[in-house]
Scaffold this motif. Structure first.
Motif, PDB file in Angstrom:
ATOM      1  N   ARG A   3       1.467  -2.655 -31.493  1.00 38.51           N
ATOM      2  CA  ARG A   3      -0.074  -3.133 -31.614  1.00 38.51           C
ATOM      3  C   ARG A   3      -0.970  -2.128 -32.138  1.00 38.51           C
ATOM      4  O   ARG A   3      -0.832  -0.897 -31.413  1.00 38.51           O
ATOM      5  N   ARG A   9      -7.829  -8.157 -32.335  1.00 40.10           N
ATOM      6  CA  ARG A   9      -7.180  -9.250 -32.461  1.00 40.10           C
ATOM      7  C   ARG A   9      -6.332  -9.527 -31.249  1.00 40.10           C
ATOM      8  O   ARG A   9      -5.425  -8.546 -30.917  1.00 40.10           O
ATOM      9  N   LYS A  10      -6.164 -10.896 -30.523  1.00 37.59           N
ATOM     10  CA  LYS A  10      -5.660 -10.811 -29.351  1.00 37.59           C
ATOM     11  C   LYS A  10      -4.120 -11.321 -29.965  1.00 37.59           C
ATOM     12  O   LYS A  10      -3.805 -11.911 -30.834  1.00 37.59           O
ATOM     13  N   ILE A  11      -3.063 -10.261 -29.244  1.00 38.13           N
ATOM     14  CA  ILE A  11      -1.574 -10.698 -29.433  1.00 38.13           C
ATOM     15  C   ILE A  11      -1.390 -12.181 -29.097  1.00 38.13           C
ATOM     16  O   ILE A  11      -1.761 -12.639 -27.800  1.00 38.13           O
ATOM     17  N   THR A  12      -0.336 -12.697 -29.817  1.00 38.76           N
ATOM     18  CA  THR A  12       0.026 -14.295 -29.450  1.00 38.76           C
ATOM     19  C   THR A  12       1.314 -14.124 -29.193  1.00 38.76           C
ATOM     20  O   THR A  12       2.118 -13.224 -29.420  1.00 38.76           O
ATOM     21  N   ASP A  15       3.439 -13.480 -32.295  1.00 46.42           N
ATOM     22  CA  ASP A  15       3.642 -12.168 -32.438  1.00 46.42           C
ATOM     23  C   ASP A  15       4.925 -11.621 -31.687  1.00 46.42           C
ATOM     24  O   ASP A  15       5.621 -10.764 -32.170  1.00 46.42           O
ATOM     25  N   VAL A  16       5.033 -11.964 -30.506  1.00 42.70           N
ATOM     26  CA  VAL A  16       6.272 -11.616 -29.634  1.00 42.70           C
ATOM     27  C   VAL A  16       7.467 -11.986 -29.984  1.00 42.70           C
ATOM     28  O   VAL A  16       8.152 -11.508 -30.159  1.00 42.70           O
ATOM     29  N   ARG A  19       8.805 -10.267 -33.284  1.00 38.03           N
ATOM     30  CA  ARG A  19       9.191  -9.040 -32.719  1.00 38.03           C
ATOM     31  C   ARG A  19      10.857  -8.986 -32.306  1.00 38.03           C
ATOM     32  O   ARG A  19      11.550  -8.365 -32.740  1.00 38.03           O
ATOM     33  N   MET A  52       3.436  -4.878 -26.208  1.00 37.89           N
ATOM     34  CA  MET A  52       2.348  -5.211 -27.069  1.00 37.89           C
ATOM     35  C   MET A  52       0.997  -5.672 -26.287  1.00 37.89           C
ATOM     36  O   MET A  52       0.059  -5.876 -27.169  1.00 37.89           O
ATOM     37  N   TYR A  54       0.769  -8.307 -24.416  1.00 34.84           N
ATOM     38  CA  TYR A  54       0.528  -9.930 -24.530  1.00 34.84           C
ATOM     39  C   TYR A  54       0.670 -10.661 -23.108  1.00 34.84           C
ATOM     40  O   TYR A  54       1.517  -9.975 -22.283  1.00 34.84           O
TER      41      TYR A  54
END
Length: 339
Positions: A3, A9-12, A15-16, A19, A52, A54
């Motif tokens: 990140r 931008r908010k991690i969603t 995104d997780v 990864r 990250m 989240y």
């Protein structure tokens, strides 16, 4: 993918998932208690999420699970320190179970209709009523909100369809009467808080009945309009000013500790400290302070709150009914009358 600290931008979940190399539904299961997911996969997802930054969107999840994980706490006497203690314990235990609380403070300006409308909009999973007046309007509104479980805490309910969890106030009142009678005190009074509608404490009933069974009628009942120290102080000052010394009561049982503390302040200000035995109820923090050394009746607050939450959240406890729990008489020094 790491990140960028400067990114807004908010991690969603996606995104997780990218990864870790799993689906976003697997990420969702990793954050859901009891969901089917391999332990090593859950650990990898949670570790990546922490790195990250989240966290799951609980509001969005509530749309699919039909559970907001919110419990409403309805109160109306925040000036009473025991009310704050109850709220603290309720929020602590709810959070330990992964739930949040919605505090609804009833007042003349913000009544039951507005409070329950807000609870409905947040789709709460249950309502814990900690107030003094459970009126018919509030009951009817609560029952219209998707039949959300409603439990009365620390008071009795006169309504058979609404369970309550509270200390056995009737037995407590009788025990306090015995304490006064054992000292040979015979002119005995009581101080109440605000009048209740459809909820009750039963403390006065047990106190009066035990006195009368022993041939000692209750001498007087003093009233405080709110659970506030100044209200109790004024009520007792008014009584002392209107009653000749030789006719005054020898002992006073107060419905709550904050009323008892106000009564002790009134005695101190008029030079009558220790001429009147005083006992309170709740065992708030101030009760043990050196100026008061208040003898009081301690409620098992942690147990009461746990049982209330169980009746709201556990499916097997929905029909558990009401609970009267035993409390503990805490002896300090204020119950002793000197001279």
């Amino acid at each position: 993918m790491s990140r960028d600290p400067s990114s807004t931008r908010k991690i969603t979940a996606s995104d997780v998932a990218e990864r870790v190399g799993v689906s976003k539904w697997t990420v969702s299961r990793a954050f859901t208690d009891g969901a089917s997911i391999a332990p090593d996969v859950r650990e990898r997802v949670l570790q990546a999420a922490a790195e990250m930054g989240y966290s799951p969107n609980l509001l969005a999840r509530s749309l699919t699970t039909r559970s907001s994980r919110l419990v409403a706490l309805v109160v109306d006497e925040l000036g009473n320190p025991n009310q704050l203690f109850l709220i603290n314990e309720a929020t602590r235990q709810l959070q330990a179970r992964g739930f949040s609380s919605l505090l609804l403070n009833l007042s003349p300006e913000y009544g039951p209709a507005a409070a329950l409308r807000l609870a409905d909009q947040f789709q709460v999973d249950g309502i814990m009523f900690m107030g003094t007046s459970l009126n018919q309007e509030l009951i009817e509104l609560a029952q219209k909100i998707r039949r959300v479980p409603l439990v009365v805490v620390s008071r009795n309910s006169s309504l058979s369809n609404i369970p309550f969890v509270t200390t056995d106030g009737y037995a407590a009142g009788a025990e306090i009467a015995d304490l006064f009678l054992s000292q040979g005190l015979r002119r005995i009074g009581h101080m109440t808080g605000p009048a209740s509608e459809r909820t009750e404490l039963r403390r006065l009933d047990g106190f009066r009945d035990r006195l009368e069974a022993c041939g000692v009628p209750l001498a007087c009942v003093l009233h405080a309009d709110h659970y506030r120290r100044d209200q109790a102080m004024q009520a007792l000052l008014k009584y002392l000013g209107a009653t000749p010394r030789e006719q005054r009561i020898e002992a006073l049982f107060c419905e709550s500790d904050i009323l008892a503390i106000g009564a002790l302040d009134a005695l101190h200000s008029t030079g009558n400290l220790h001429r009147l035995a005083v006992v309170g109820f709740d065992d708030i923090e101030m009760a043990s302070a050196p100026p008061y050394q208040l003898t009081t009746f301690r409620q098992p607050v942690d147990h009461l709150v746990a049982e209330a939450i169980r009746r709201i959240l556990d499916p097997d406890a929905l029909d558990a009914g009401s609970l009267l729990a035993p409390g503990t008489l805490v002896l300090r020094g204020s119950h002793r009358r000197l001279g």
